[in-house]
Design a protein around this motif. Structure first.
Motif, PDB file in Angstrom:
ATOM      1  N   GLY A 186     -10.308   1.865  -4.439  1.00 32.15           N
ATOM      2  CA  GLY A 186      -9.400   1.943  -3.301  1.00 32.15           C
ATOM      3  C   GLY A 186      -7.964   2.038  -3.753  1.00 32.15           C
ATOM      4  O   GLY A 186      -7.636   1.691  -4.891  1.00 32.15           O
ATOM      5  N   ALA A 187      -7.112   2.528  -2.860  1.00 32.31           N
ATOM      6  CA  ALA A 187      -5.691   2.676  -3.170  1.00 32.31           C
ATOM      7  C   ALA A 187      -4.870   2.550  -1.898  1.00 32.31           C
ATOM      8  O   ALA A 187      -5.291   3.018  -0.838  1.00 32.31           O
ATOM      9  CB  ALA A 187      -5.420   4.031  -3.834  1.00 32.31           C
ATOM     10  N   GLU A 188      -3.710   1.927  -2.029  1.00 28.09           N
ATOM     11  CA  GLU A 188      -2.809   1.805  -0.881  1.00 28.09           C
ATOM     12  C   GLU A 188      -1.449   1.283  -1.340  1.00 28.09           C
ATOM     13  O   GLU A 188      -1.354   0.560  -2.337  1.00 28.09           O
ATOM     14  CB  GLU A 188      -3.385   0.847   0.169  1.00 28.09           C
ATOM     15  N   SER A 189      -0.428   1.664  -0.598  1.00 29.13           N
ATOM     16  CA  SER A 189       0.881   1.032  -0.756  1.00 29.13           C
ATOM     17  C   SER A 189       1.329   0.574   0.621  1.00 29.13           C
ATOM     18  O   SER A 189       1.633   1.385   1.483  1.00 29.13           O
ATOM     19  CB  SER A 189       1.910   1.992  -1.356  1.00 29.13           C
ATOM     20  N   ALA A 190       1.358  -0.738   0.805  1.00 29.82           N
ATOM     21  CA  ALA A 190       1.704  -1.304   2.102  1.00 29.82           C
ATOM     22  C   ALA A 190       3.197  -1.568   2.235  1.00 29.82           C
ATOM     23  O   ALA A 190       3.632  -2.177   3.213  1.00 29.82           O
ATOM     24  CB  ALA A 190       0.936  -2.609   2.312  1.00 29.82           C
ATOM     25  N   ARG A 191       3.987  -1.093   1.276  1.00 26.61           N
ATOM     26  CA  ARG A 191       5.419  -1.408   1.247  1.00 26.61           C
ATOM     27  C   ARG A 191       6.254  -0.394   2.031  1.00 26.61           C
ATOM     28  O   ARG A 191       7.325  -0.004   1.587  1.00 26.61           O
ATOM     29  CB  ARG A 191       5.904  -1.469  -0.185  1.00 26.61           C
ATOM     30  N   SER A 192       5.829  -0.008   3.193  1.00 32.26           N
ATOM     31  CA  SER A 192       6.648   0.873   4.017  1.00 32.26           C
ATOM     32  C   SER A 192       7.326   0.048   5.101  1.00 32.26           C
ATOM     33  O   SER A 192       6.834  -1.016   5.501  1.00 32.26           O
ATOM     34  CB  SER A 192       5.805   1.979   4.659  1.00 32.26           C
ATOM     35  N   ARG A 193       8.460   0.539   5.590  1.00 30.91           N
ATOM     36  CA  ARG A 193       9.186  -0.166   6.634  1.00 30.91           C
ATOM     37  C   ARG A 193       8.380  -0.215   7.935  1.00 30.91           C
ATOM     38  O   ARG A 193       8.426  -1.204   8.668  1.00 30.91           O
ATOM     39  CB  ARG A 193      10.559   0.483   6.839  1.00 30.91           C
ATOM     40  N   MET A 194       7.632   0.857   8.197  1.00 30.28           N
ATOM     41  CA  MET A 194       6.789   0.873   9.379  1.00 30.28           C
ATOM     42  C   MET A 194       5.716  -0.213   9.291  1.00 30.28           C
ATOM     43  O   MET A 194       5.494  -0.973  10.243  1.00 30.28           O
ATOM     44  CB  MET A 194       6.132   2.242   9.551  1.00 30.28           C
ATOM     45  N   THR A 195       5.037  -0.276   8.145  1.00 30.91           N
ATOM     46  CA  THR A 195       3.995  -1.286   7.962  1.00 30.91           C
ATOM     47  C   THR A 195       4.576  -2.684   8.085  1.00 30.91           C
ATOM     48  O   THR A 195       4.010  -3.561   8.752  1.00 30.91           O
ATOM     49  CB  THR A 195       3.316  -1.108   6.598  1.00 30.91           C
ATOM     50  N   ALA A 196       5.712  -2.896   7.432  1.00 30.20           N
ATOM     51  CA  ALA A 196       6.339  -4.214   7.472  1.00 30.20           C
ATOM     52  C   ALA A 196       6.750  -4.596   8.886  1.00 30.20           C
ATOM     53  O   ALA A 196       6.576  -5.745   9.320  1.00 30.20           O
ATOM     54  CB  ALA A 196       7.566  -4.238   6.550  1.00 30.20           C
ATOM     55  N   ALA A 197       7.286  -3.636   9.637  1.00 30.32           N
ATOM     56  CA  ALA A 197       7.705  -3.913  11.007  1.00 30.32           C
ATOM     57  C   ALA A 197       6.506  -4.276  11.885  1.00 30.32           C
ATOM     58  O   ALA A 197       6.560  -5.222  12.692  1.00 30.32           O
ATOM     59  CB  ALA A 197       8.440  -2.709  11.584  1.00 30.32           C
ATOM     60  N   CYS A 198       5.415  -3.522  11.728  1.00 23.40           N
ATOM     61  CA  CYS A 198       4.222  -3.768  12.556  1.00 23.40           C
ATOM     62  C   CYS A 198       3.627  -5.147  12.289  1.00 23.40           C
ATOM     63  O   CYS A 198       3.352  -5.919  13.226  1.00 23.40           O
ATOM     64  CB  CYS A 198       3.185  -2.686  12.311  1.00 23.40           C
ATOM     65  N   MET A 202       3.418  -8.687  14.577  1.00 23.00           N
ATOM     66  CA  MET A 202       2.152  -9.375  14.823  1.00 23.00           C
ATOM     67  C   MET A 202       2.174 -10.824  14.334  1.00 23.00           C
ATOM     68  O   MET A 202       1.203 -11.552  14.514  1.00 23.00           O
ATOM     69  CB  MET A 202       1.008  -8.629  14.123  1.00 23.00           C
ATOM     70  N   ARG A 203       3.270 -11.205  13.671  1.00 24.54           N
ATOM     71  CA  ARG A 203       3.416 -12.533  13.079  1.00 24.54           C
ATOM     72  C   ARG A 203       2.347 -12.793  12.016  1.00 24.54           C
ATOM     73  O   ARG A 203       1.870 -13.923  11.851  1.00 24.54           O
ATOM     74  CB  ARG A 203       3.384 -13.623  14.162  1.00 24.54           C
ATOM     75  N   ARG A 223       0.246 -22.548   4.476  1.00 29.52           N
ATOM     76  CA  ARG A 223       0.297 -21.094   4.540  1.00 29.52           C
ATOM     77  C   ARG A 223       0.869 -20.648   5.890  1.00 29.52           C
ATOM     78  O   ARG A 223       0.655 -21.301   6.919  1.00 29.52           O
ATOM     79  CB  ARG A 223      -1.104 -20.501   4.338  1.00 29.52           C
ATOM     80  N   ASP A 224       1.593 -19.531   5.879  1.00 32.78           N
ATOM     81  CA  ASP A 224       2.162 -19.048   7.143  1.00 32.78           C
ATOM     82  C   ASP A 224       2.056 -17.536   7.296  1.00 32.78           C
ATOM     83  O   ASP A 224       2.691 -16.951   8.167  1.00 32.78           O
ATOM     84  CB  ASP A 224       3.626 -19.491   7.275  1.00 32.78           C
ATOM     85  N   GLY A 225       1.279 -16.886   6.456  1.00 35.58           N
ATOM     86  CA  GLY A 225       1.112 -15.447   6.571  1.00 35.58           C
ATOM     87  C   GLY A 225       0.961 -14.795   5.219  1.00 35.58           C
ATOM     88  O   GLY A 225       1.157 -15.430   4.177  1.00 35.58           O
ATOM     89  N   PHE A 226       0.615 -13.498   5.216  1.00 33.12           N
ATOM     90  CA  PHE A 226       0.404 -12.815   3.943  1.00 33.12           C
ATOM     91  C   PHE A 226       1.655 -12.082   3.486  1.00 33.12           C
ATOM     92  O   PHE A 226       2.657 -12.010   4.202  1.00 33.12           O
ATOM     93  CB  PHE A 226      -0.820 -11.890   4.001  1.00 33.12           C
ATOM     94  N   VAL A 227       1.594 -11.571   2.264  1.00 27.14           N
ATOM     95  CA  VAL A 227       2.690 -10.812   1.654  1.00 27.14           C
ATOM     96  C   VAL A 227       2.199  -9.397   1.394  1.00 27.14           C
ATOM     97  O   VAL A 227       1.113  -9.194   0.835  1.00 27.14           O
ATOM     98  CB  VAL A 227       3.154 -11.462   0.336  1.00 27.14           C
ATOM     99  N   LEU A 228       2.969  -8.406   1.795  1.00 23.68           N
ATOM    100  CA  LEU A 228       2.588  -7.008   1.588  1.00 23.68           C
ATOM    101  C   LEU A 228       2.497  -6.698   0.091  1.00 23.68           C
ATOM    102  O   LEU A 228       3.327  -7.145  -0.708  1.00 23.68           O
ATOM    103  CB  LEU A 228       3.610  -6.082   2.232  1.00 23.68           C
ATOM    104  N   GLY A 229       1.493  -5.906  -0.279  1.00 28.87           N
ATOM    105  CA  GLY A 229       1.310  -5.514  -1.669  1.00 28.87           C
ATOM    106  C   GLY A 229       0.964  -4.039  -1.779  1.00 28.87           C
ATOM    107  O   GLY A 229       1.027  -3.287  -0.800  1.00 28.87           O
ATOM    108  N   GLU A 230       0.557  -3.629  -2.955  1.00 25.54           N
ATOM    109  CA  GLU A 230       0.182  -2.241  -3.198  1.00 25.54           C
ATOM    110  C   GLU A 230      -0.638  -2.168  -4.474  1.00 25.54           C
ATOM    111  O   GLU A 230      -0.716  -3.135  -5.244  1.00 25.54           O
ATOM    112  CB  GLU A 230       1.430  -1.351  -3.324  1.00 25.54           C
ATOM    113  N   GLY A 231      -1.229  -0.998  -4.721  1.00 27.15           N
ATOM    114  CA  GLY A 231      -1.958  -0.818  -5.962  1.00 27.15           C
ATOM    115  C   GLY A 231      -3.233  -0.024  -5.780  1.00 27.15           C
ATOM    116  O   GLY A 231      -3.505   0.531  -4.710  1.00 27.15           O
ATOM    117  N   ALA A 232      -4.013   0.011  -6.837  1.00 30.96           N
ATOM    118  CA  ALA A 232      -5.291   0.732  -6.815  1.00 30.96           C
ATOM    119  C   ALA A 232      -6.208   0.157  -7.879  1.00 30.96           C
ATOM    120  O   ALA A 232      -5.757  -0.402  -8.888  1.00 30.96           O
ATOM    121  CB  ALA A 232      -5.085   2.222  -7.071  1.00 30.96           C
ATOM    122  N   ALA A 233      -7.489   0.299  -7.628  1.00 29.11           N
ATOM    123  CA  ALA A 233      -8.508  -0.015  -8.630  1.00 29.11           C
ATOM    124  C   ALA A 233      -9.624   0.997  -8.495  1.00 29.11           C
ATOM    125  O   ALA A 233     -10.005   1.365  -7.379  1.00 29.11           O
ATOM    126  CB  ALA A 233      -9.062  -1.426  -8.447  1.00 29.11           C
TER     127      ALA A 233
END
Length: 406
Positions: A186-198, A202-203, A223-233
């Protein structure tokens, strides 16, 4: 048809490093990679877990300009996995080599730029490469083009379970005799402003802007929520008999896989954890294992209050009061969404190879009635050579993989 499926290669590009060795060292250190992110400057949540030290131009050359980050990561991880598996693409039977990758929502970077041009009345400035560099299927497509893999080629999307689902689907392609080799991950980069805003709206994200390294803390009472990340394996999978025949480095066996749907809510998991329990139980049955046969659990563990509590309760239902030791890598690398299941599957293989279980970063204490045996403070020896990797996503989609030491 072959039933024993071997993992013969691993390729990783994550915030924890660009090699299996670097990733393993970072996991065992148990220190979060979260830090302020210039891409997210000015956002309500302005930090993330980023891939660092990755020189896309040096690695991919002329391909780089036409690719979004999630595809760059996928290509690099696939190349690393093929080398790790001692495969020579020009010599393989290309029509028998498949590629199955999981992508949740791409990196969205190209779409953001295109939408800005549209919003300002300049459609002529929209790049003609926007679609081919951003469509989720292009991660698998570009890997096939790069390596000459002409077999089945597709991307699966089951939200944050995508990477794990892709590995399970790849296993089935091998068991059916459709492929001799499958590159899966899988692969993804969640570090976009759109993703972060959404996710901020949603809190779902941690708000620890003053202490980002303490933000991701799976199963911890604070704990109070997750942290956006990115990467692939990417994992190279092939029938065990074929791998041994060619003298491949067998790193682990993929013994079980199961998926399920909560059929409950678009975002919230089932309050009784029915889908999770179903997937974990079915994966055990698929592998011919019982709960007491499992040496450790790589939990989904996002660090959100509700999800971690429900996952803990579901695991307690399956494994009882004596649960296997639990780790949760998102404390170190954040949540890479569609890539998370593949990265954590690779980490489960590494745990079996090293006979150790990494700690959960920032874990101090648990809340709730369902207490897990969370590995904390430092690594713990692994005494039983089996492990499960759990991945769950929006839409109530669940995927569980079961690996055994080779």
């Amino acid at each position: 048809m072959p039933t024993d499926i071997a993992v013969t290669g691993l390729g990783l590009v994550t915030p924890a490093g660009l090699t299996p060795g670097d990733n393993w060292a970072a996991l065992c250190a148990g220190r979060s990679t979260a830090a302020a992110d210039p891409v997210l400057e000015g956002m309500p949540v302005d930090f993330s877990c980023r891939v660092t030290g990755f020189d896309a131009e040096a690695e991919l050359g002329r391909l780089t300009p036409r690719l979004d980050d999630f595809i760059r990561f996928a290509l690099a991880a696939a190349r690393r996995a093929v080398v790790d598996a001692a495969l020579d693409p020009p010599a393989w039977r290309a029509e028998r080599v498949g590629v199955v990758l999981g992508v949740g929502g791409t990196s969205l970077a190209a779409y953001e730029k295109a939408l800005q041009h549209l919003a300002t009345g300049h459609p002529g400035r929209v790049s003609p490469l926007t679609v081919p560099r951003s469509n989720p299927n292009m991660a698998a497509g570009e890997v096939a083009i790069d390596l000459g893999a002409c077999g089945p080629n597709f991307t699966v999307s089951t939200a944050c379970a995508s990477g794990a689902t892709a590995i399970g689907v790849a296993r089935d392609l091998l068991r059916s005799g459709t492929c001799d080799i499958v590159l899966a991950g899988g692969a993804e980069s969640a570090r976009s402003r759109m993703t972060a805003a959404c996710f901020a709206r949603m809190r779902a994200l941690s708000r620890r802007r003053d202490q980002p390294r303490l933000a991701s803390r799976p199963f911890d009472s604070a704990r109070d929520g997750f942290v956006l990340g990115e990467g692939a394996a990417v994992l190279v999978l092939e029938p065990l008999a074929a791998a041994r025949s060619r003298g491949a480095p067998v790193q682990a066996l993929l013994r079980g896989f199961a998926s399920s749907a909560d059929a409950h809510h678009p975002i919230a998991p089932h309050p009784e954890g029915r889908g999770v329990i179903q997937a974990v139980t079915a994966a055990l049955e698929d592998a011919g294992c019982g709960p007491r046969d499992i040496g450790h659990i790589n939990a989904h563990g996002t660090s959100t209050p509700t999800n971690d509590a429900l996952e803990a309760a579901a695991l307690a239902r399956v494994f009882g009061d004596r649960s296997p030791p639990v780790t949760a890598p998102k404390g170190v690398i954040g949540h890479s969404l569609g890539a998370a299941g593949a990265i954590e599957a690779a980490y489960t293989v590494l745990a079996l190879r090293h006979a150790g279980i990494p700690p959960v970063a920032n874990f101090e204490s648990q809340d709730g009635d369902h207490k897990l045996d969370v590995v904390a403070a430092g690594p713990r020896p692994l005494t039983t050579g089996t492990g499960i990797s759990c991945s769950f996503g929006f839409g109530g989609q669940n995927a569980v993989l079961l690996f055994e030491a080779a």
